[in-house]
Design an enzyme around this catalytic site. Structure first.
Site, PDB file in Angstrom:
ATOM      1  N   SER A   7       0.842  -1.194   0.000  1.00 60.17           N
ATOM      2  CA  SER A   7       0.000   0.000   0.000  1.00 60.17           C
ATOM      3  C   SER A   7       0.876   1.242   0.000  1.00 60.17           C
ATOM      4  CB  SER A   7      -0.857  -0.033   1.264  1.00 60.17           C
ATOM      5  OG  SER A   7      -1.447   1.217   1.509  1.00 60.17           O
ATOM      6  N   TYR A  15      -1.668  -0.464  11.004  1.00 60.49           N
ATOM      7  CA  TYR A  15      -1.942  -1.123   9.722  1.00 60.49           C
ATOM      8  C   TYR A  15      -0.749  -0.955   8.780  1.00 60.49           C
ATOM      9  CZ  TYR A  15      -3.503  -1.575   4.913  1.00 60.49           C
ATOM     10  OH  TYR A  15      -3.568  -1.918   3.582  1.00 60.49           O
ATOM     11  N   LYS A  30       2.045  -3.685   6.939  1.00 61.28           N
ATOM     12  CA  LYS A  30       2.363  -3.794   5.500  1.00 61.28           C
ATOM     13  C   LYS A  30       3.867  -3.679   5.303  1.00 61.28           C
ATOM     14  CE  LYS A  30      -1.419  -4.673   3.731  1.00 61.28           C
ATOM     15  NZ  LYS A  30      -1.664  -5.853   2.928  1.00 61.28           N
ATOM     16  N   PRO A  59      -7.778  13.003  11.826  1.00 58.60           N
ATOM     17  CA  PRO A  59      -6.393  12.864  12.282  1.00 58.60           C
ATOM     18  C   PRO A  59      -5.633  11.864  11.407  1.00 58.60           C
ATOM     19  CG  PRO A  59      -7.905  12.642  14.131  1.00 58.60           C
ATOM     20  CD  PRO A  59      -8.750  12.688  12.894  1.00 58.60           C
TER      21      PRO A  59
END
Ligand code: NAD
Ligand code: WQD
Length: 337
Positions: free
Chosen positions: A126, A150, A154, A294
């Site tokens: 990503s 997250y 990755k 945010p």
């Protein structure tokens, strides 16, 4: 014998579109999914669109025995690894779940692959691995820096892949860094089906358009951009999956390991997406400009030149097709699958 591709996360949004494209290109497809964020109905729809069948196995990546049996029974030659959890906000609330599922699940998959002698992999990464970019457009050389759990999962999987490749000859690995995938198959039979309130812009817009939500909240109107709203590089899911087919072909040349951006190179503001949706569909989207969300960077868009040069891939579809196809899917499936 045609090549057999294992698609992890094959019932999910991008994985389901990839299964269709692979079947249409003549691959044998084995789709694996634990259905934690998808429905089995997607598999039936894939087969209907492609006019061909695939093998579906409801297996969790953390279930090593289940994965080993799948590799024994179906002998894939290559893996496209989509399976993972992807909600940024949720990852800050449940970081261990994200590390276990995304990093732990990938580690089990890679180990089962090497024990089975399968060393060809395409991995869903990503643009989140670039964090808040300092220079635009983003090339693959940009510094890697992550700003949420997250994103860190990755990046951790990318690092695991680089370590694995360095430790053992014979691996060929394509890391694809997606920008903002949107849209749906033009049949309107498969598409993005988020659980609950959508986190992402396009599904929120289509749910407003279909009357499920009243108004769109545009997060921030005072960014240093042409209309004050954030810029992102939206890419049609059909173009995105075409990049995976090109990456599979690229792996045939035994390139080792490489990362490529999959984006159009064209940034759109939030308001440009709203206007594009209205233009493409004739449906107006009421919105309010509210506080910034945010963690949002003002602008993120790709330099897709390396993918063009090395994979022979570039995005073809523009924002109108992305909006029209997302809307077609939502209209035909107002509550998802
Ligand atoms: P999705 O949630 O629709 O698909 C992922 C699928 O993986 C789901 O069907 C889910 O049930 C399955 N899954 C999750 N954990 C699993 C496990 N442990 N075992 C088996 N199956 C499991 O998401 P998507 O949008 O199709 O994304 C696919 C991949 O692309 C993800 O890895 C995601 O991080 C990455 N990605 C997505 C985007 C995006 O905006 N959609 C952007 C960049 C990268
Ligand atoms: C796009 C723009 C929002 C919703 C996320 C992940 C990223 C990658 C892609 C997986 C932003 C604005 C959104 C809304 C809004 N995923 N927005 N109102 O944040 O660019 O990227 O998905 O790897 O890692 O972070 O995508 O669709 O959430 O937002 O104004 O209701 O739309 O502020 O500018 P994002 P998004």
């Amino acid at each position: 014998m045609p090549e057999t591709v294992l698609v992890t996360g094959g019932a999910g949004y991008i994985g389901s579109h990839a299964c269709v494209a692979l079947l249409e290109a003549g691959y044998r497809v084995v789709a694996l999914d634990n259905l934690s964020n998808s429905k089995r109905e997607a598999i039936a729809r894939i087969e209907e669109i492609a006019g061909a069948s695939l093998v579906f196995e409801q297996v969790d990546l953390l279930d090593r025995a289940g994965l080993e049996a799948l590799f024994r029974n179906h002998a894939p030659n290559a893996v496209i690894h989509f399976a993972g959890l992807k909600a940024v906000g949720e990852s800050t609330e449940q970081p261990l779940r994200y590390w276990q599922n995304n990093v732990g699940g990938s580690a089990v998959l890679l180990d089962v692959m090497r024990r089975s002698g399968v060393r060809k992999l395409v991995f869903s990464s990503s643009c989140t691995v670039y964090g808040a970019p300092e220079t635009l457009p983003l090339t693959e050389e940009a510094p890697l820096q992550t700003v949420n759990p997250y994103g860190r999962t990755k990046l951790a999987v990318e690092e695991m892949l680089r370590d694995l490749h360095a430790s053992e000859p014979g691996w060929n690995i394509s890391i694809l860094r997606y920008f903002n995938p949107v849209g749906a198959h033009p049949s309107g039979m498969i598409g993005e089906d988020p659980l609950g309130i959508p986190n992402n812009l396009m599904p929120f817009i289509t749910q407003v358009a279909v009357g499920q939500r009243e108004r769109l909240s545009v997060f921030g109107g005072d960014y240093p951009t042409r209309d004050g709203t954030c810029i992102r590089d939206y890419i049609h899911v059909l173009d995105l999956v075409d990049g995976h087919l090109k990456a599979l072909q690229w792996l045939e040349g035994k390139p080792g390991i490489g990362a490529h951006n999959l984006g159009t190179g064209q940034g759109q503001t939030v308001l440009e997406v709203v206007k594009g949706f209205e233009r493409a569909t004739g449906v107006s989207i009421p919105y309010d400009i509210v506080e910034r969300r945010p963690g949002d960077a003002p602008a993120v868009f790709a330099d897709p030149a390396l993918a063009r040069r090395e994979l022979g891939w570039s995005a073809e579809l523009g924002i109108d097709a992305m909006c029209a196809d997302a809307w077609n899917w939502q209209q035909k499936n107002p509550s998802g699958y």
